[in-house]
Write an enzyme that holds these catalytic residues in place. Sequence first.
Site, PDB file in Angstrom:
ATOM      1  N   HIS A  86       4.498  23.516  33.572  1.00 38.21           N
ATOM      2  CA  HIS A  86       3.095  23.897  33.440  1.00 38.21           C
ATOM      3  C   HIS A  86       2.981  25.297  32.852  1.00 38.21           C
ATOM      4  O   HIS A  86       3.855  26.138  33.068  1.00 38.21           O
ATOM      5  CB  HIS A  86       2.397  23.824  34.804  1.00 38.21           C
ATOM      6  CG  HIS A  86       2.390  22.448  35.379  1.00 38.21           C
ATOM      7  ND1 HIS A  86       2.700  22.184  36.696  1.00 38.21           N
ATOM      8  CD2 HIS A  86       2.138  21.247  34.816  1.00 38.21           C
ATOM      9  CE1 HIS A  86       2.618  20.888  36.924  1.00 38.21           C
ATOM     10  NE2 HIS A  86       2.288  20.295  35.790  1.00 38.21           N
ATOM     11  N   SER A  96       7.621  23.323  22.736  1.00 29.54           N
ATOM     12  CA  SER A  96       8.149  24.258  23.726  1.00 29.54           C
ATOM     13  C   SER A  96       7.528  25.633  23.520  1.00 29.54           C
ATOM     14  O   SER A  96       6.727  25.843  22.606  1.00 29.54           O
ATOM     15  CB  SER A  96       9.668  24.356  23.577  1.00 29.54           C
ATOM     16  OG  SER A  96       9.989  25.030  22.360  1.00 29.54           O
ATOM     17  N   SER A 149       2.563  23.574  18.588  1.00 33.54           N
ATOM     18  CA  SER A 149       1.827  22.518  19.273  1.00 33.54           C
ATOM     19  C   SER A 149       0.852  21.915  18.286  1.00 33.54           C
ATOM     20  O   SER A 149       0.547  22.513  17.249  1.00 33.54           O
ATOM     21  CB  SER A 149       1.081  23.081  20.491  1.00 33.54           C
ATOM     22  OG  SER A 149       1.981  23.590  21.447  1.00 33.54           O
ATOM     23  N   HIS A 179       3.032  13.280  25.381  1.00 34.80           N
ATOM     24  CA  HIS A 179       2.318  14.422  25.971  1.00 34.80           C
ATOM     25  C   HIS A 179       2.997  15.739  25.627  1.00 34.80           C
ATOM     26  O   HIS A 179       2.565  16.800  26.060  1.00 34.80           O
ATOM     27  CB  HIS A 179       2.198  14.257  27.482  1.00 34.80           C
ATOM     28  CG  HIS A 179       3.386  14.728  28.264  1.00 34.80           C
ATOM     29  ND1 HIS A 179       4.681  14.318  28.001  1.00 34.80           N
ATOM     30  CD2 HIS A 179       3.488  15.577  29.323  1.00 34.80           C
ATOM     31  CE1 HIS A 179       5.501  14.885  28.853  1.00 34.80           C
ATOM     32  NE2 HIS A 179       4.818  15.654  29.670  1.00 34.80           N
ATOM     33  N   GLY A 180       4.092  15.674  24.875  1.00 36.34           N
ATOM     34  CA  GLY A 180       4.811  16.875  24.484  1.00 36.34           C
ATOM     35  C   GLY A 180       6.057  16.482  23.729  1.00 36.34           C
ATOM     36  O   GLY A 180       6.189  15.348  23.247  1.00 36.34           O
TER      37      GLY A 180
END
EC number: 6.5.1.-
Length: 475
Positions: free
Chosen positions: A230, A378, A383, A400-401
């Site tokens: 998070h 990361s 992003s 989601h990533g």
Amino acid sequence: MSTTVSAKRLAKALASHNIFAEREGNILRVQSTLRSDVRAEILLPDSLPLEAKAVSQLLAFAGMRHPHGGHVCRACATPDFHPGAPVPVGSILVTNHDFVVPESIGRDINCGMRLHVIDVPLERFLAHKERLVALLKGDLLEAARNVPTTPAAMTALFSDGLGAFWRAMRNTREGLFAHIDFAQVEAETTRLFAASHIAGNAHYAPEALQDTRRGLLRDPGLATLGAGNHFCEFQYVSQVLDRHRAFELGVRPGQLALMVHSGSRDVGSYIGTRWMDRAKAEWPTGVKHPESGLYGLCGPLAAEYLTAMHAAAHYADANRALIVELVRQRIRQVFGDQSMPLVCDVPHSIVLSEAGGNVHRKGATPAHAGQPLLIPGSMGDDSYLLDGLGHERWASSASHGAGRAVSRMEMAWKSKHDADAGAQRQFECITLREERRIEEAPGAYKPIGPVIESQVEEGLVRPIAKLSPLLTFKA
């Protein structure tokens, strides 16, 4: 098995785990050799790592059945796919509408991402960065925040969502709420993901947060990031890839941005734990328990779980919104009046009743046609803001990533034994825990490029803008 291997070697390695695998382009089809009806698809370029443990977990997930009729319609996974506990991250499971699997999303219900843009020039931001960091370090990491709520507002939140929470807090002009622009935050609820407007029920939420004998509450979990991956990250819009769509969302080249990744904290743990326990307790007497340890709920209990889950999901919405409000008020303190409008807020750990059934997304984001979503890299990687395209084969979902490539334990070992482990992409992490810089370093994650490219090629998403990291707060 966590490095790139040839298709032949991959198939051989998986076969030793009773898994048949065949590749077609970026898609890996897997099937249990012990049960021919248990199969799944993984969108994963062959340049990205894969662990047999994650595939075994996905097939155990896909093979779930319930004696009262619950079954899995489809199982698949996105490119950030990696092992979880016990459900792999990046997995999507579609069941019939009368069947849910609480373990599929576990305790961090409605973990998700929120994005705001900030109209402060990059040079000015960097010039005042140290002052801003000092202020936010207290709010985000040192428990200096003052976020009082009322029992009535919490009950409203659990039942009716973030909009009801803001309305209930309008007359509580203390702490953080003394300086909130309520007209703005209430208007921003229209940009929340559609599921944020589904009713929950306060009956399922912790009584201590709704005790009317108390005056103001100071919930230790509210407006907090939580541990692990998070974060609260400052970024800048380094490239606009769809100018028209970016304009619609209020995003421009060179803008600053704030991305927050957090979930439902203790409330999610409270509700998730109780329903996972209940799923096990409700398993029919005399029927063999599943070897996977995964239990589902059928019929009225499935519907009841979804209502309880949405109570925790509303809390996660409020948690992210209040973290942003902490930052927004500090931004205004340092840079003057800034609106910091919301671009989007999307979940990636939730069960939703959709046209094809109950869609369980564990570390996977809804990507319905025209729906904005976020895929972060990361701390040292870009992003992305994207639009979903509603691809039915992948249950209208996206990653989601980037997804972990190296476990936290292995990263800790490397930091002590590998002299080159620190020679990675540059990043700035503000944290009170040195292990966060090690466990969450860029080298722990897959490169974001192939993760995005494979989903674009397959038609899951369309990129809108690329955002590059400036600094990241981790608890």
